[in-house]
Enzyme design. Structure first.
Site, PDB file in Angstrom:
ATOM      1  N   SER A 120      40.226  33.278  42.242  1.00  0.00           N
ATOM      2  CA  SER A 120      40.726  34.588  42.959  1.00  0.00           C
ATOM      3  C   SER A 120      41.460  34.128  44.433  1.00  0.00           C
ATOM      4  CB  SER A 120      39.363  35.420  43.233  1.00  0.00           C
ATOM      5  OG  SER A 120      38.707  34.938  44.052  1.00  0.00           O
ATOM      6  N   LYS A 166      36.367  35.819  49.718  1.00  0.00           N
ATOM      7  CA  LYS A 166      37.444  36.844  49.762  1.00  0.00           C
ATOM      8  C   LYS A 166      38.063  36.979  51.478  1.00  0.00           C
ATOM      9  CE  LYS A 166      37.466  38.028  45.283  1.00  0.00           C
ATOM     10  NZ  LYS A 166      36.617  36.918  44.990  1.00  0.00           N
TER      11      LYS A 166
END
Length: 198
Positions: free
Chosen positions: A119, A156
């Site tokens: 990701s 993230k």
């Protein structure tokens, strides 16, 4: 003659702080026209919660810097290597560099994590890479962080805009994770470097 009624009675009435707000309240006079507005303000829904932890994450795959690591300065050449067209090189040593000193600024607040997943490839973080994480740094808007969400750790980019908390992936295949009202995340630290094998 003794009166047995009227006046303040000890222990009578609702206990202070036991109402819907969980704390003592005071009476307040407001214009009738503003009553609904005030009630709406008091009914503001619970906001998402961002917690910056001072502890350590638990779970497998977490490593800590060696406390007794020896000083290991290695040669650092002054010439910058070209990643474009080849260029003439020289061979003088500008300095000596210890990677522990270069990469770890707060030894007691630093830990390592290995990445699983894809990701964050747009930020140069790939599956199998090792992250260096410093939990003494502020988790500001735009920082890449290690966050615990519903018991799972994830890496993230943190977004704090207009009262909204979100975890943003650096890969269009992964949608942003926007925290809902009442949802909580815990920030374990800020990523400072990534070690990527070639």
């Amino acid at each position: 003659m003794t009166k047995n009624h009227g006046g303040k009675r000890p222990g009578a009435g609702r206990k202070s702080g036991s109402g819907q707000f969980g704390e003592p309240t005071v009476p307040l006079r407001i214009p009738v026209s503003q009553k609904d507005r005030i009630l709406r303000l008091l009914a503001i829904p619970e906001q998402p919660t961002l917690t910056i932890t001072q502890g350590w994450p638990s779970g497998a795959g977490i490593f800590f810097p060696s406390i007794g690591a020896p000083h290991l300065p290695l040669p650092q050449f002054g010439h910058r290597i070209s990643a474009g067209f080849p260029s003439p090189a020289d061979d003088y040593i500008e300095d000596r560099l210890d990677l522990n000193e270069y990469l770890i600024h707060h030894k007691e607040a630093t830990f390592f994590l290995r990445v699983k997943g894809h990701s964050m490839t747009g930020a140069g973080i790939h599956d199998g890479d090792m992250l260096i994480v410093d939990r003494s740094l502020n988790a500001d808007d735009g920082k890449i962080v290690i966050a615990a969400l519903e018991g799972e750790l994830t890496v993230k980019r943190l977004s704090l805009k207009s009262g909204r908390i979100a975890l943003i992936a650096e890969n269009p295949d992964y949608p942003p994770i926007v925290l809902k009202d009442g949802q909580e995340i815990t920030i374990w630290g800020v990523v400072t470097s990534v070690i990527h094998k070639v």
